[in-house]
Design an enzyme around this catalytic site. Structure first.
Site, PDB file in Angstrom:
ATOM      1  N   ARG A 141       3.632   4.329  15.937  1.00  0.00           N
ATOM      2  CA  ARG A 141       2.497   5.215  15.631  1.00  0.00           C
ATOM      3  C   ARG A 141       1.167   4.493  15.803  1.00  0.00           C
ATOM      4  O   ARG A 141       0.175   5.075  16.226  1.00  0.00           O
ATOM      5  CB  ARG A 141       2.645   5.890  14.279  1.00  0.00           C
ATOM      6  CG  ARG A 141       2.258   5.067  13.038  1.00  0.00           C
ATOM      7  CD  ARG A 141       0.742   5.159  12.760  1.00  0.00           C
ATOM      8  NE  ARG A 141       0.373   4.911  11.398  1.00  0.00           N
ATOM      9  CZ  ARG A 141      -0.242   3.802  10.960  1.00  0.00           C
ATOM     10  NH1 ARG A 141      -0.533   2.812  11.769  1.00  0.00           N
ATOM     11  NH2 ARG A 141      -0.591   3.700   9.705  1.00  0.00           N
TER      12      ARG A 141
ATOM     13  N   ALA B  75       4.499  -8.782  16.546  1.00  0.00           N
ATOM     14  CA  ALA B  75       5.397  -7.625  16.476  1.00  0.00           C
ATOM     15  C   ALA B  75       4.806  -6.345  17.082  1.00  0.00           C
ATOM     16  O   ALA B  75       5.516  -5.559  17.714  1.00  0.00           O
ATOM     17  CB  ALA B  75       5.787  -7.378  15.020  1.00  0.00           C
TER      18      ALA B  75
ATOM     19  N   THR C 259      -4.198  -9.526  15.804  1.00  0.00           N
ATOM     20  CA  THR C 259      -3.789 -10.788  15.180  1.00  0.00           C
ATOM     21  C   THR C 259      -3.556 -10.558  13.683  1.00  0.00           C
ATOM     22  O   THR C 259      -3.985  -9.547  13.130  1.00  0.00           O
ATOM     23  CB  THR C 259      -4.878 -11.863  15.353  1.00  0.00           C
ATOM     24  OG1 THR C 259      -6.037 -11.481  14.614  1.00  0.00           O
ATOM     25  CG2 THR C 259      -5.242 -12.049  16.822  1.00  0.00           C
TER      26      THR C 259
ATOM     27  N   GLY D 175      -6.118  -5.581  14.042  1.00  0.00           N
ATOM     28  CA  GLY D 175      -5.686  -6.560  13.028  1.00  0.00           C
ATOM     29  C   GLY D 175      -6.569  -6.644  11.790  1.00  0.00           C
ATOM     30  O   GLY D 175      -6.112  -7.098  10.752  1.00  0.00           O
ATOM     31  N   GLY D 176      -7.810  -6.210  11.863  1.00  0.00           N
ATOM     32  CA  GLY D 176      -8.686  -6.236  10.688  1.00  0.00           C
ATOM     33  C   GLY D 176      -8.442  -4.972   9.895  1.00  0.00           C
ATOM     34  O   GLY D 176      -8.977  -3.915  10.231  1.00  0.00           O
ATOM     35  N   ASP D 177      -7.615  -5.059   8.851  1.00  0.00           N
ATOM     36  CA  ASP D 177      -7.206  -3.823   8.183  1.00  0.00           C
ATOM     37  C   ASP D 177      -7.072  -3.999   6.675  1.00  0.00           C
ATOM     38  O   ASP D 177      -6.295  -3.308   6.026  1.00  0.00           O
ATOM     39  CB  ASP D 177      -5.894  -3.299   8.797  1.00  0.00           C
ATOM     40  CG  ASP D 177      -4.748  -4.302   8.669  1.00  0.00           C
ATOM     41  OD1 ASP D 177      -4.991  -5.422   8.172  1.00  0.00           O
ATOM     42  OD2 ASP D 177      -3.621  -3.961   9.047  1.00  0.00           O
TER      43      ASP D 177
ATOM     44  N   THR E 126       5.589  -9.409   9.136  1.00  0.00           N
ATOM     45  CA  THR E 126       4.288  -9.289   8.480  1.00  0.00           C
ATOM     46  C   THR E 126       4.164  -7.907   7.827  1.00  0.00           C
ATOM     47  O   THR E 126       3.671  -7.766   6.707  1.00  0.00           O
ATOM     48  CB  THR E 126       3.153  -9.487   9.504  1.00  0.00           C
ATOM     49  OG1 THR E 126       3.259 -10.816  10.024  1.00  0.00           O
ATOM     50  CG2 THR E 126       1.782  -9.286   8.896  1.00  0.00           C
TER      51      THR E 126
ATOM     52  N   GLU F 239       0.823  -1.215   0.000  1.00  0.00           N
ATOM     53  CA  GLU F 239       0.000   0.000   0.000  1.00  0.00           C
ATOM     54  C   GLU F 239       0.855   1.263   0.000  1.00  0.00           C
ATOM     55  O   GLU F 239       1.934   1.283   0.596  1.00  0.00           O
ATOM     56  CB  GLU F 239      -0.879   0.010   1.254  1.00  0.00           C
ATOM     57  CG  GLU F 239      -1.871  -1.121   1.269  1.00  0.00           C
ATOM     58  CD  GLU F 239      -2.465  -1.384   2.642  1.00  0.00           C
ATOM     59  OE1 GLU F 239      -3.640  -1.769   2.705  1.00  0.00           O
ATOM     60  OE2 GLU F 239      -1.766  -1.214   3.653  1.00  0.00           O
TER      61      GLU F 239
ATOM     62  N   SER G  83      -9.600   0.298  14.002  1.00  0.00           N
ATOM     63  CA  SER G  83      -8.364   0.880  13.460  1.00  0.00           C
ATOM     64  C   SER G  83      -7.914   0.167  12.184  1.00  0.00           C
ATOM     65  O   SER G  83      -7.887  -1.061  12.131  1.00  0.00           O
ATOM     66  CB  SER G  83      -7.273   0.774  14.525  1.00  0.00           C
ATOM     67  OG  SER G  83      -6.003   0.901  13.947  1.00  0.00           O
ATOM     68  N   VAL G  84      -7.567   0.946  11.177  1.00  0.00           N
ATOM     69  CA  VAL G  84      -6.927   0.374   9.988  1.00  0.00           C
ATOM     70  C   VAL G  84      -5.565   1.027   9.718  1.00  0.00           C
ATOM     71  O   VAL G  84      -4.731   0.469   9.015  1.00  0.00           O
ATOM     72  CB  VAL G  84      -7.815   0.480   8.717  1.00  0.00           C
ATOM     73  CG1 VAL G  84      -9.028  -0.414   8.837  1.00  0.00           C
ATOM     74  CG2 VAL G  84      -8.225   1.910   8.422  1.00  0.00           C
TER      75      VAL G  84
END
Ligand SMILES: NC(=O)c1ccc[n+]([C@@H]2O[C@H](COP(=O)([O-])OP(=O)(O)OC[C@H]3O[C@@H](n4cnc5c(N)ncnc54)[C@H](O)[C@@H]3O)[C@@H](O)[C@H]2O)c1
Length: 358
Positions: A118, A145, A207, A231-233, A90, A62, A298-299
């Site tokens: 951040r 991480a 996760t 983790g859902g991003d 990751t 991205e 959060s993404v």
């Protein structure tokens, strides 16, 4: 002194680690949180766009650009959940800050470590406005991480000192626990997500799995908690059961991006969400009741990276923790770019011009 227009300050991983150590992790996170809050208060003047994603079956790459009209920033970042099996991260990243007036880069920096910092600072800022007052216990599901950074940010900014850790890989939890030893946390290692959330006022899910996962089911979420869903991003990559979303007040960074990438991709495109910047700017309330379930979906948005880049740039002079990178071609006469190559061939006569110009 002559300005050397070819030189751009470069912060390597080595210098980033030195900067973090010289500053202290807690102070770094607190300082960074203040920069993020400052930029969220002036949210409206930023150029905003959902990040530009290139997906593959293994992951995503991205680009995340933004500008406040004076300074431009972007981050390159990847997300490849299978990477840890081949000894890779990751998430890795680097970023650039540039002068809007002339387009020249002003900073190039590693952002793998900076992204973890951040993301953690951002989560703690959101929780400052959304978590129950006086919260001290956080469950953390996913101990990879990002996890220690999250824990330390929540301690520095909210006073969280009790952690309940769970990961499907016990070695990840053991490493996280070891890395956090001596920092003033009381740590409980749990054997399931269900056990981890018991008694927690804040639940962080962090996760990595490239699929619709269900890290939390509806029955695990009691009234009054704050969920920090990290983790859902990515499209097709979520952590929470849809029913949890329907019971929560959902706070997001930038709705056009979060609707594509966040937990709310599971909901109707018009499902109401609250923009976090409006809470931070005092335009709408954050937590408003004891039984309210708040969710920070959060993404990761470009303005947070911009804040982080700004912070690193502001620390350069005082610390000297950077190298000078010969990044920009700077011919004596700006239009004589080709002539600059010819002059370079004269300086190094042993090299054939044909070789130089190949
Ligand atoms: N929102 C943001 O701004 C932001 C920023 C950075 C990373 N992330 C995301 O956060 C996630 C974590 O990143 P990371 O760098 O720590 O990854 P990582 O691979 O280092 O760690 C992820 C951990 O999750 C664990 N895990 C996977 N499935 C699980 C499950 N079902 N239950 C419990 N644990 C499980 C793994 O064993 C691993 O230890 C990734 O999905 C990443 O894309 C989001």
């Amino acid at each position: 002194m002559l300005e050397r227009l070819n030189i751009v300050p470069f912060v390597s991983v080595d210098n980033m680690m030195k900067l973090v150590l010289a500053t202290g992790v807690e102070r770094f996170l607190t300082d960074l949180a203040a920069y993020i809050e400052e930029d969220f208060r002036r949210w409206e003047l930023f150029d905003k766009t959902p990040r530009i994603a290139s997906h593959s079956s293994d992951g995503v790459i991205e680009l995340m650009p933004t500008s406040d009209g004076v300074t431009y920033g972007f981050k390159y970042v990847n997300g490849h959940p299978k990477n840890t099996r081949s000894g890779r991260q990751t998430v890795t990243a680097f970023g650039v800050l540039a002068d809007v007036g002339n387009g020249y880069p002003m900073l190039l920096t590693e952002m793998t470590i900076l992204t973890a910092l951040r993301t953690a600072a951002m989560s703690a800022v959101a929780a400052k406005y959304l978590a129950p007052k006086g919260a001290r216990t956080m469950a953390m599901i996913g101990n990879g991480a990002q996890s220690e950074f999250q824990a330390i940010a929540f301690k520095a900014i909210l006073g969280i000192d009790k952690l309940r850790l769970y990961d499907i890989d016990p070695s990840a939890t053991a490493r996280c626990q070891k890395n956090l030893a001596g920092l003033g946390f009381e740590v409980e290692v749990c054997t399931s997500s269900q056990q981890a959330v018991e008694g927690a006022e804040i639940v962080t899910t962090v996760t990595a799995d490239k699929q619709y996962a269900t890290i939390l089911t509806d029955n695990m979420v009691g009234p009054g908690i704050h969920i920090n869903a990290i983790g859902g991003d990515c499209p097709g990559k979520t952590e929470l059961h849809r029913d949890i979303l329907l019971r929560s007040d959902i706070f997001v960074e930038y709705p056009p991006q979060t609707r594509i990438e966040g937990e709310i991709q599971q909901l109707d495109p018009n499902h109401p969400v609250i923009e976090l910047w409006q809470v931070i700017a005092g335009k709408v309330p954050g937590r408003s009741g004891e039984r309210q379930i708040t969710l920070f979906d959060s993404v990761g948005f470009a303005i947070e990276d911009f804040s982080a880049l700004r912070y690193v740039r502001d620390r350069l002079k005082e610390t000297g923790l950077y190298e000078e990178l010969d990044l920009l071609a700077d011919p004596d006469e700006p239009r004589d770019l080709y002539g600059m190559i010819l002059r370079a061939a004269k300086v190094a006569p042993a090299v054939q011009q044909s070789e130089v110009l190949q």
